[in-house]
Design a protein around this motif. Sequence first.
Motif, PDB file in Angstrom:
ATOM      1  N   VAL A  99      40.599  43.771  36.480  1.00 48.49           N
ATOM      2  CA  VAL A  99      42.189  43.181  35.223  1.00 48.49           C
ATOM      3  C   VAL A  99      42.522  42.558  36.496  1.00 48.49           C
ATOM      4  CG1 VAL A  99      44.173  44.052  34.082  1.00 48.49           C
ATOM      5  CG2 VAL A  99      41.806  45.189  33.969  1.00 48.49           C
ATOM      6  N   ILE A 100      42.773  41.468  35.464  1.00 52.02           N
ATOM      7  CA  ILE A 100      44.077  40.430  36.644  1.00 52.02           C
ATOM      8  C   ILE A 100      45.475  40.217  35.510  1.00 52.02           C
ATOM      9  CG2 ILE A 100      43.916  38.262  37.483  1.00 52.02           C
ATOM     10  CD1 ILE A 100      40.980  38.376  37.537  1.00 52.02           C
ATOM     11  N   GLY A 101      46.338  40.394  36.231  1.00 53.59           N
ATOM     12  CA  GLY A 101      47.412  40.487  35.551  1.00 53.59           C
ATOM     13  C   GLY A 101      47.446  39.264  34.992  1.00 53.59           C
ATOM     14  N   ALA A 102      48.815  38.122  34.720  1.00 48.64           N
ATOM     15  CA  ALA A 102      48.564  37.782  32.777  1.00 48.64           C
ATOM     16  C   ALA A 102      50.242  37.108  33.069  1.00 48.64           C
ATOM     17  CB  ALA A 102      48.591  37.591  32.111  1.00 48.64           C
ATOM     18  N   THR A 118      30.484  34.819  35.806  1.00 47.21           N
ATOM     19  CA  THR A 118      31.841  35.848  34.340  1.00 47.21           C
ATOM     20  C   THR A 118      33.333  34.803  33.875  1.00 47.21           C
ATOM     21  OG1 THR A 118      33.614  36.439  36.506  1.00 47.21           O
ATOM     22  CG2 THR A 118      31.777  37.987  36.215  1.00 47.21           C
ATOM     23  N   THR A 119      33.834  35.566  32.974  1.00 48.86           N
ATOM     24  CA  THR A 119      34.656  34.579  32.303  1.00 48.86           C
ATOM     25  C   THR A 119      35.948  35.314  31.822  1.00 48.86           C
ATOM     26  OG1 THR A 119      34.588  32.790  30.250  1.00 48.86           O
ATOM     27  CG2 THR A 119      33.691  34.830  30.258  1.00 48.86           C
ATOM     28  N   LEU A 120      36.735  34.718  30.986  1.00 48.48           N
ATOM     29  CA  LEU A 120      37.756  35.925  30.959  1.00 48.48           C
ATOM     30  C   LEU A 120      37.811  36.136  29.640  1.00 48.48           C
ATOM     31  CD1 LEU A 120      40.480  34.185  33.386  1.00 48.48           C
ATOM     32  CD2 LEU A 120      39.058  36.432  33.623  1.00 48.48           C
ATOM     33  N   LYS A 121      38.424  37.111  29.547  1.00 47.29           N
ATOM     34  CA  LYS A 121      38.902  37.932  28.531  1.00 47.29           C
ATOM     35  C   LYS A 121      40.417  38.092  28.203  1.00 47.29           C
ATOM     36  CE  LYS A 121      36.658  40.769  25.491  1.00 47.29           C
ATOM     37  NZ  LYS A 121      36.293  41.948  24.846  1.00 47.29           N
ATOM     38  N   TYR A 122      41.199  38.103  27.243  1.00 52.04           N
ATOM     39  CA  TYR A 122      43.077  37.598  27.331  1.00 52.04           C
ATOM     40  C   TYR A 122      43.301  39.318  25.914  1.00 52.04           C
ATOM     41  CZ  TYR A 122      47.784  36.354  27.128  1.00 52.04           C
ATOM     42  OH  TYR A 122      48.886  36.077  27.508  1.00 52.04           O
ATOM     43  N   ILE A 123      43.862  39.367  26.794  1.00 53.85           N
ATOM     44  CA  ILE A 123      43.629  40.903  26.264  1.00 53.85           C
ATOM     45  C   ILE A 123      45.622  41.498  26.263  1.00 53.85           C
ATOM     46  CG2 ILE A 123      43.638  43.781  25.671  1.00 53.85           C
ATOM     47  CD1 ILE A 123      41.195  42.882  26.834  1.00 53.85           C
ATOM     48  N   THR A 148      50.376  42.299  28.667  1.00 54.77           N
ATOM     49  CA  THR A 148      49.506  41.000  28.761  1.00 54.77           C
ATOM     50  C   THR A 148      48.734  41.025  29.699  1.00 54.77           C
ATOM     51  OG1 THR A 148      50.131  39.567  29.383  1.00 54.77           O
ATOM     52  CG2 THR A 148      49.554  39.874  26.881  1.00 54.77           C
ATOM     53  N   TYR A 149      47.067  41.224  29.815  1.00 55.74           N
ATOM     54  CA  TYR A 149      45.939  41.039  31.301  1.00 55.74           C
ATOM     55  C   TYR A 149      44.626  40.009  30.795  1.00 55.74           C
ATOM     56  CZ  TYR A 149      44.767  45.183  28.997  1.00 55.74           C
ATOM     57  OH  TYR A 149      43.435  46.257  28.350  1.00 55.74           O
ATOM     58  N   TYR A 150      44.277  39.999  31.892  1.00 59.27           N
ATOM     59  CA  TYR A 150      42.618  39.214  31.901  1.00 59.27           C
ATOM     60  C   TYR A 150      42.208  40.145  32.158  1.00 59.27           C
ATOM     61  CZ  TYR A 150      45.282  34.897  31.091  1.00 59.27           C
ATOM     62  OH  TYR A 150      46.275  33.642  30.995  1.00 59.27           O
ATOM     63  N   GLN A 151      40.607  40.023  31.796  1.00 59.38           N
ATOM     64  CA  GLN A 151      40.240  41.368  32.189  1.00 59.38           C
ATOM     65  C   GLN A 151      37.956  40.021  32.062  1.00 59.38           C
ATOM     66  OE1 GLN A 151      39.506  45.005  29.746  1.00 59.38           O
ATOM     67  NE2 GLN A 151      37.137  45.020  29.691  1.00 59.38           N
ATOM     68  N   LEU A 152      37.520  40.819  33.672  1.00 60.86           N
ATOM     69  CA  LEU A 152      36.664  40.085  33.602  1.00 60.86           C
ATOM     70  C   LEU A 152      35.291  40.850  32.751  1.00 60.86           C
ATOM     71  CD1 LEU A 152      36.111  39.244  37.560  1.00 60.86           C
ATOM     72  CD2 LEU A 152      36.935  37.809  35.740  1.00 60.86           C
ATOM     73  N   ILE A 153      34.768  39.437  32.125  1.00 64.96           N
ATOM     74  CA  ILE A 153      33.489  39.826  31.323  1.00 64.96           C
ATOM     75  C   ILE A 153      32.258  38.741  31.751  1.00 64.96           C
ATOM     76  CG2 ILE A 153      35.157  40.700  29.815  1.00 64.96           C
ATOM     77  CD1 ILE A 153      34.945  38.139  27.951  1.00 64.96           C
ATOM     78  N   PRO A 154      31.011  39.124  30.971  1.00 65.30           N
ATOM     79  CA  PRO A 154      29.907  38.508  31.589  1.00 65.30           C
ATOM     80  C   PRO A 154      30.281  37.164  30.764  1.00 65.30           C
ATOM     81  CG  PRO A 154      28.979  40.581  30.368  1.00 65.30           C
ATOM     82  CD  PRO A 154      30.633  40.169  30.470  1.00 65.30           C
ATOM     83  N   ILE A 155      29.332  36.055  30.876  1.00 65.13           N
ATOM     84  CA  ILE A 155      29.433  34.434  30.429  1.00 65.13           C
ATOM     85  C   ILE A 155      28.384  35.136  29.074  1.00 65.13           C
ATOM     86  CG2 ILE A 155      27.815  32.838  30.342  1.00 65.13           C
ATOM     87  CD1 ILE A 155      29.032  32.403  32.961  1.00 65.13           C
ATOM     88  N   GLY A 156      27.227  35.413  29.158  1.00 63.50           N
ATOM     89  CA  GLY A 156      26.090  36.203  28.205  1.00 63.50           C
ATOM     90  C   GLY A 156      24.999  35.962  28.595  1.00 63.50           C
TER      91      GLY A 156
END
Length: 421
Positions: free
Chosen positions: A103-106, A409-414, A115-123
């Motif tokens: 988790v990365i702070g937004a 990796t890429t980011l998901k905004y939550i 709100t925060y960012y979370q690292l996810i796979p590219i695919g």
Amino acid sequence: MIIDDFSASPPPTNPLRRAYAASIQLAKTKGEHRSRTLRSMAEAIRKRQNDILEANTLDLEASRELGVSECVSEWLKLTPERLDTTVQILKRLGELPDPIGRVIGASYQLEQGQTYYQLIPIGVVGLIYEAFPEFGAIAAGLCMKTANSLILLGGSEANYSNQVIADALQSAIEEEGMPIGSLEVFPNEQEAPIQDLVTQDQYINLIIPYGRPHLVHQVVTQSTVPVLRSAMGNCYLYWSATANVDMVRWMIFDSHQSKPDPVNAIEKVLIDPNQKGSSLVRLWNNLREEGFSLKGDELLVKQFPELILAEPSEWSQPYLNKTIAFRGVDSLDEGIAWMNEYSSGHSNCLATESYSESRQFALDVNSALTFINASPRFSRHQNRGDAIFLGMSNQVGYRRGLIGLDSLTTLKYIVQGNPLF
């Protein structure tokens, strides 16, 4: 013990669809399961070392018959040391913390929520590479760590080696219960395999080309999939009048020590107008003793006829061997402008004892990595931290610089709301 069960439904028969289906399942796997798989992948390469080296011998024999260049032959040639490095990289990847889910702070926050960012796979990642048989194994390790599926398209010069390595890795992946399709090999027998792969944007999320400039250019111009462009060679050094010849000699020598591909090797040197002629001759003699071929611009060749004239096109092209071209410039400003126009843009260097020159160079040179009184030598595994890299990216967009775990990796905004009802 297998934690995740992916055997409920049969995998698709098309390798691209298998990789796509596997990427969805991989994103759900636990970090400890992927780490265990990486250890099994390392052990599989170790156990099959003799098979891999025998296959590599067949590739080397075939490449000699086909007249493959000396440069590519060196990239192709495997040794026990190169395979051991690959094994150590896979083991080290298995020891690192799981990057997925971090988790990365937004900066943007709602009043009634978080709100925060979370690292996810590219695919799905596609790797297109020439020679370097162990390169597919390193890429497979990085993708397994980041929960991405990987499709390999290697050059025909390494067919036997690539197949044995892929078989070993796929067996380890299957034994650990990971999704079938986590690692796929794209056939290169068809007429246009690169174009066939890089236009599959319905399945593939990222393409990484690795090889000589014409291969990278072909992928970039044909791809409908986002490309993480890599580069090697054509790195510049500006030799200030304040820097002594010993510093410059060490920077050049050390930059060429990376095996088998000296990605960041210094191939061009720009010379300050106040640099001593005796220092130039001393450096050139040292370089020749170490087997380097030396070239120069027109003015330098007139002054020093022992230099070979560098053609205009050479200043923007990598040599990828022990050749270095020297050019005189009028100032550091001119040197920086020349680098920004003609270098590969991934690693440029400065040798100086001037603080003001250091600051100007650091701020103005347009390269992914900047080295001041330091060797730009490239290493895929530096034996500390998570410093494991696939290569160097010189593009300004997306991920620039060292291609490592973060690049895959890429980011998901939550947004997590706090409703008042």
